[in-house]
Design an enzyme around this catalytic site. Structure first.
Site, mmCIF file in Angstrom:
data_model
loop_
_atom_site.group_PDB
_atom_site.id
_atom_site.type_symbol
_atom_site.label_atom_id
_atom_site.label_comp_id
_atom_site.label_asym_id
_atom_site.label_seq_id
_atom_site.Cartn_x
_atom_site.Cartn_y
_atom_site.Cartn_z
ATOM 1 N N HIS A 193 -3.841 -17.858 -2.046
ATOM 2 C CA HIS A 193 -3.564 -17.015 -3.214
ATOM 3 C C HIS A 193 -3.155 -17.832 -4.419
ATOM 4 O O HIS A 193 -2.949 -17.295 -5.493
ATOM 5 C CB HIS A 193 -2.457 -16.018 -2.894
ATOM 6 C CG HIS A 193 -2.789 -15.121 -1.747
ATOM 7 N ND1 HIS A 193 -2.600 -15.508 -0.447
ATOM 8 C CD2 HIS A 193 -3.329 -13.887 -1.697
ATOM 9 C CE1 HIS A 193 -2.996 -14.531 0.358
ATOM 10 N NE2 HIS A 193 -3.440 -13.541 -0.373
ATOM 11 N N LYS A 249 0.816 -1.219 0.000
ATOM 12 C CA LYS A 249 0.000 0.000 0.000
ATOM 13 C C LYS A 249 0.841 1.257 0.000
ATOM 14 O O LYS A 249 1.857 1.331 0.674
ATOM 15 C CB LYS A 249 -0.909 0.012 1.228
ATOM 16 C CG LYS A 249 -1.931 -1.054 1.086
ATOM 17 C CD LYS A 249 -3.223 -0.736 1.751
ATOM 18 C CE LYS A 249 -4.155 -1.880 1.454
ATOM 19 N NZ LYS A 249 -5.516 -1.498 1.253
#
Ligand code: GLN
Ligand code: ZN
Length: 775
Positions: free
Chosen positions: A715, A128
């Site tokens: 994932h 982020k």
């Protein structure tokens, strides 16, 4: 004359043209030239919008096909050697290889972890961008990293803007922020040591730009708003001395917070101007005005670049005018940060209620707000006075209606919050007491197995949801379609032998939108897209008013799921902090107040689930950690209100009702006391890829409640063996008490397909059985 400019503009296009072009290119449906043509078109359009709004410069250098940091990796010639580029690949091919890996698309689930491919190089890690929901690609540094000016793209874009007749400013990520955002890929090496080699390349870039006739370069150094290690602070002055030698004017841009202890440093660096974020941190204006040398320009970030509210121009003008009186022409005004964090254009939002719409400003509207402020400051209101009067008039009207609108203010919500007892965020008894009662009630085996909530979102589910939204599927048919999915998921879980079941979340498009759509105080835009990473965009809900819950949101689906089995069915909710964090939030009250209002709405849902016989309820809070303020000094305050909001949502239940929470990631070591203080009966976290190492912190801290460390990575489609999971569970049992351990995957399974999901869960159940047998 006051100068107006922007630190950056969204690049995705108002109809997400960039996204669609990229995805076509990746599927091989268009070639590179066609993709580049779309890029050129978008740049031209966005520059024109900036010019039309009267900006003194258009912004060049803020365009990227995937990510601005990746652009810098190519510009600075530091593509990691592990990609093994031969020099035969095109720049664009290398670009996307680093962004996406070769074998599979990079798909973070919730926090930004890329999907793990099975072959080919791993894509660059994604993380982020400061405290935004934008993800950048992380530069990788080793002692062998070398830099060289390696891309012509930026200079070509300068030429492009010039050819269109624009006066421009180039924006670059500053060298210190670029290094800071990267990661060291070798032990015993400090990436700051690369600065000396990096600066000459920056110098070369600046000279090239100067030779192209560029007057101003904006160097983004947002790390000046962080708690910086002393060595990094000390590096600024010599670095900018060297950059200054290029003889081009540098505007040092800082944003997302206050300069605080770096204020004097930022003011005195040898550059021509400084930009500060006066929306997030208005308190720094006085210091900066005092400290800024007389030859420097001050760019005031006066329009909120992180939120979608129309500015209160009267109010803004009041304090900007005070700075103007002092600085005269040395005053520039701009949005607080790049506008890439807000949607492109409000035009076209014809589905929004007109009153609400009048309260909003997206990127295009924010440019016009700058124009209105400039006119007001310069008193240059002759020809354009109508536009000026309109802008201020509309702003005044919006501010007035927002202050009093019943759409915003619901006295019942305020009254309820005011009457909330101080201990409304406490369970009635301590964990140990509750644990005993819950064990008696559920009688679960040791190492109980469960999942995190979502099951594969198949094409059929998406199609049914979309058809229902378009009105092509009746409510009854839709309910039936979703119930079929729920039954399928429940049957599979029963035959897999899982202990605590979930309904699978088939009815949810998104874990925040689903709740926002049913809560009062939320609105949804038609086209309010913001880039999250690469071609992926999100459309955050807009929280505009007091939040309340008109009717139950999940009870029917959960009760239906429970009716299919005698095993415990876990209710599934999104927590208040995550709903807040992933929305555009009101700016007329503290975030903490909005969080508490959402908490009350979730508390009502929890109570209804409990009353309907649901004994286990999970409240997901994957965004608690990412909500941490940029400065450590602000953490305690945040953790206190965020924790209270979570607990208010969770504490209205009987001892026998078991509250779970889930958080992606487990890098909690520095906030473990706050995580423990949430007092969830069970917490599930993501740990498999750290090989359980991340669980150690919980052990050392003597985390008191039950815990489900993820035993497999969701994932990747790879199916882990039961032996792998048993090994992880044994490791877990060495660091936390075995009787407190749950067995579950890392996160929800919605991005997976059923075959691998069933295979992995079968192995997971097997692993739990082996652990029980070994006891
Ligand atoms: N319950 C959610 C799911 O399983 C949790 C997702 C998340 O943690 N982001 O999909
Ligand atoms: Zn998760």
């Amino acid at each position: 004359m006051t100068t107006i400019h922007t630190l950056g503009f969204p690049r995705i296009g108002k109809n997400r043209e960039l996204k669609f072009a990229l995805e076509k290119f990746w599927r091989g449906e268009i070639d590179a030239d066609t993709l580049e043509a779309t890029g050129r078109e978008l740049r031209a359009r966005h520059w024109q919008l900036q010019a039309d709004a009267g900006l003194d410069f258009v912004s060049v250098g803020d365009f990227a096909y995937y990510d601005q940091v990746l652009n810098h990796i190519q510009l600075l010639g530091c593509e990691p050697a592990r990609f093994g580029f031969t020099g035969q690949e095109t720049e664009l091919a290398r670009y996307f290889t680093q962004a996406r890996g070769v074998a599979s698309a990079a798909k973070p689930c919730c926090g930004g972890h890329a999907e793990t491919g099975d072959q080919g190089p791993r894509a660059l890690e994604m993380t982020k961008w400061f405290d935004t929901n934008y993800h950048y690609l992380v530069p990788e540094f080793t002692a062998d990293t070398v830099f060289r000016l390696a891309s012509e793209r930026l200079f070509n874009e300068v030429r492009e803007a010039q050819a269109l007749g624009h006066k421009l400013k180039v924006t670059l990520l500053g060298p210190l922020t670029f290094l800071f955002l990267g990661k060291e890929k070798a032990a015993g090496f400090d990436r700051l040591s690369l600065l000396d080699q990096l600066l000459p390349v920056y110098g070369e870039i600046l000279v090239r730009l100067k030779n192209q006739g560029v007057e101003w370069v904006q160097m983004d150094e947002p790390i000046l708003c962080l708690d910086l290690p002393p060595a990094w602070k000390a590096a600024f002055e010599p670095a900018y001395n060297r950059l200054n030698a290029a003889g081009i004017k540098i505007l040092l841009a800082t944003y997302f917070g206050a300069l605080d202890d770096n204020a004097v440093l930022a003011c005195t660096l040898p550059v021509a101007g400084l930009h500060i974020d006066a929306v997030r941190a208005p308190q720094q204006l006085t210091t900066v005005l005092d400290r800024l040398p007389h030859y420097k320009v001050l760019s005031l970030g006066a329009i909120d670049g992180r939120n979608i509210w129309r500015a209160d121009l009267d109010q803004t003008l009041a304090w900007v005018a005070a700075a103007h009186a002092k600085l005269g022409d040395r005053l520039w005004i701009a949005p607080s940060c790049s506008l890439q964090h807000v949607p492109v254009d409000l035009a076209g939002e014809d589905k929004l209620d007109p009153e609400l719409r009048a309260w909003l400003a997206f990127a295009v509207q924010k440019l016009n707000e700058l124009g209105a402020l400039k006119l007001a400051l310069d008193q240059d209101i002759g020809a354009a006075d109508l536009a000026y009067a309109n802008a201020f008039g509309a702003s005044r009207a919006a501010a007035a209606t927002r202050r009093t609108s019943p759409r915003v203010h619901n006295p019942a919500v305020a009254a309820r919050l005011a009457a909330l007892p101080q201990d409304a965020d406490r369970r009635a008894t301590p964990f140990k007491t509750r644990q005993a009662k819950q064990r008696a009630r559920f009688n679960l085996p040791a190492f109980p197995t469960t999942t995190i909530g979502s099951f594969p979102q198949t094409k059929e589910i998406r199609a049914a949801r979309a058809a229902f939204k378009r009105g092509e599927l009746s409510a009854a048919d839709y309910t039936e379609a979703i119930q079929r999915e729920i039954k399928l998921a429940v049957d599979k879980q029963v035959s897999l032998g899982l202990d605590v079941l979930v309904h699978g979340e088939a009815e949810r498009n998104d874990m925040v939108e689903y709740f926002g759509e049913q809560l009062a105080g939320f609105a949804f835009t038609r086209n309010g897209w913001v880039q999250s990473y690469g071609s992926r965009c999100v459309k955050p809900p807009v929280i505009y008013g007091d939040v309340s819950r008109p009717t139950p949101m999940t009870v029917d689906w959960t009760v239906y799921a429970q009716s299919l089995t005698s095993l415990p069915m876990k209710g599934m909710l999104t927590g208040p902090v995550t709903i807040l964090q992933w929305s555009f939030v009101r700016d007329d009250q503290p975030r903490s107040d909005t969080a508490l209002q959402i908490a009350l709405a979730i508390r009502d849902e929890v109570a209804d689930l409990e009353a309907a016989g649901i004994g286990i309820i999970q409240i997901d809070e994957p965004a608690i950690r990412e909500g941490l303020p940029l400065r450590r000094g602000d953490w305690q305050d945040y953790l206190a209100w965020a924790g209270r909001a979570f607990r208010i949502s969770a504490s209205g239940v009987r001892d026998e009702t078991q509250i779970h929470t889930h958080m992606c990631y487990s890098e909690f070591n520095d906030i473990l006391p706050a995580i423990a203080a949430l007092d969830a009966d069970v917490i599930t976290i993501e740990t498999s890829r750290s090989d359980m190492e991340l669980l150690r912190g919980f052990g050392d801290f003597k985390y008191p409640n039950e815990i489900g460390p993820g035993v497999y990575d969701i994932h990747s489609p790879r199916v882990p063996s039961s032996a792998e999971m048993t090994r992880l569970l044994k490791k877990a049992a060495e660091v936390v008490p075995p009787e407190n351990i749950w067995v579950n995957p890392d996160c929800g399974l919605k991005t997976r397909a059923w075959p691998e999901t069933e295979a992995a869960l079968a192995n997971m159940v097997q692993a739990a059985r082996e652990m029980r047998a070994a006891q």
